[in-house]
Design a protein around this motif. Sequence first.
Motif, PDB file in Angstrom:
ATOM      1  N   ALA A 110     -10.433  -1.008  -1.774  1.00  0.00           N
ATOM      2  CA  ALA A 110     -11.605  -0.856  -1.100  1.00  0.00           C
ATOM      3  C   ALA A 110     -11.683  -0.581   0.169  1.00  0.00           C
ATOM      4  O   ALA A 110     -12.562   0.234   0.816  1.00  0.00           O
ATOM      5  N   GLN A 113      -9.854   2.254   1.386  1.00  0.00           N
ATOM      6  CA  GLN A 113     -10.771   3.509   1.175  1.00  0.00           C
ATOM      7  C   GLN A 113     -11.871   3.704   2.182  1.00  0.00           C
ATOM      8  O   GLN A 113     -12.231   4.635   3.171  1.00  0.00           O
ATOM      9  N   ALA A 114     -12.755   2.417   2.045  1.00  0.00           N
ATOM     10  CA  ALA A 114     -14.096   2.678   2.816  1.00  0.00           C
ATOM     11  C   ALA A 114     -13.945   2.420   4.370  1.00  0.00           C
ATOM     12  O   ALA A 114     -14.604   3.138   5.151  1.00  0.00           O
ATOM     13  N   ASN A 115     -12.773   1.652   5.098  1.00  0.00           N
ATOM     14  CA  ASN A 115     -12.821   1.497   6.360  1.00  0.00           C
ATOM     15  C   ASN A 115     -11.662   2.196   7.142  1.00  0.00           C
ATOM     16  O   ASN A 115     -11.922   2.231   8.288  1.00  0.00           O
ATOM     17  N   LYS A 118     -12.244   6.933   5.173  1.00  0.00           N
ATOM     18  CA  LYS A 118     -13.346   7.415   5.536  1.00  0.00           C
ATOM     19  C   LYS A 118     -13.783   7.505   7.211  1.00  0.00           C
ATOM     20  O   LYS A 118     -14.191   8.467   7.513  1.00  0.00           O
TER      21      LYS A 118
END
Lengths: 213, 287
Positions: A110, A113-115, A118
Amino acid sequence: MNISLDPWVWISALLSLAIFSFLYKDNPFYKFAEHVFVGAANGYAVTFYWHNILVPSLFDPLFRQGKLLYIISLIIGVLYFTRFIPKISWLVRIPIGITIGYYTGASIPAGIQANIIKQIQGTILTKENFLAWHAGNAGIIWSIILFIGVLCTLSYFYFSKEHKGVLKVTSRIGIIFIMIGFGAAFGYTVMARVSLLIGRLQFLLGPWLGIIK
Amino acid sequence: MKIFDLMLKIDRRIIYLVLAVVVILPLVIPSAQHVRVMPPVEKLFTAVDTIHSDKVLMIDFDYDPQTQPELEPMALAILRHAFNKRIKVLGLSLYVQPLGLAKSAFDQVISEYNSTAKTYEDSIIYGRDYVFLGWQPPPLVPILGMGESITNVYKKDYYGNQTDTLPLMKKIKNYNQVELLISISSGDPPLWWVGYAQNRFGLKVGVGCTAVSASDYYPYLQTGQFSGLMVGMKGAAEYEELVESRLNIYKRRKASEALPSLTYAHLVMMAFIIIGNIGYFIKRRQK
């Protein structure tokens, strides 16, 4: 002026003033309020966990409904207390290992992917990223500044090579961006702390003293 | 020079006193301050405003007494907006402490609506128009679990009702029926929602955060991971402005009332920083 007659408002107000008294210097009123806060917060949390989590989610299913599989959770949880018995304190590693394993496993994909992914995508010079700045044609300029800022800031944290030549220039520019970031963070921190002060004063001047509505 | 020594060593109690005066005076003698709405808040307002009638708004109330002054006005403004547009709301908290404050925010806004409602249909009814799911630890479990089934994670709501018996919950299975989640938070929860619910289930995430978190969160707005962002008391005041000007809801605007105090406090801080720096540079030159 319309002073409150509600005892709870008075207790809140006096405790608030006791905490504020620390601004002058450390004193017994501050210490008293601090201890009341820590005690009340912990007491609330312990009773809440007991009645809302442990009893309905573990003890009721295990002891009242006979769901024996829950005994595994109980044993693993109890192992945390072995910390207090030196001879078997090593057993505490089992629940800690399970917790760390679960959270690390869940958070690594997570987080990447998010930090990372993206955020890298957000730095690429695309039309969508220009528009994200809500600045019309100036959005292109801001995107380019962001692009340069990210590269220069990253170059500052590249320690495998001595900061000479091009790397010296980019790392110096990077420092400027880092300083701007720190400045923004400090400004926002001031805003947050003052907001909290305002909130307390709104309470003292409003519900307690009735000076403001 | 004695004056420059004084500039460098202003007693902190004098600073506190000046700060207290400039914060208290505008509260006692209110003055109008224009609230300019910025794009991040406008974006969040639009995201709430355009929620489809068959979907719900989920609000994660994660503020405690320490951060209540900044975040509670946001919660009230969003609830007023949602209920005014007849948007169905699901509320929850990822921590224990915010539960009472979340309930109080719901109670306040619902009593505002129901005091003027003429019929049962006009009223905001628990179970039909909103549900308060309560709290389920640890935070990761409800965030991931609700992607599969909300009623499985929250078998009972905050009031002890069986959630699958509530009319609203019969239409809602998981994140597919949630159009937007707004995390009103003083910590990391917005990043957890993005990391676990958005990446995995595609949930749209809006954020109301304390000013301290703002510089960490702006990058997520720029990348589109956040569907809107309210920052601190200023952000709350902007949302209050939109609720008043666009929806004609005239209620007490606690965040907007605090803005003059906030402005003057900042000016005082800047003045003290400048005084200290002038003193420092002059003393250094003298050496």
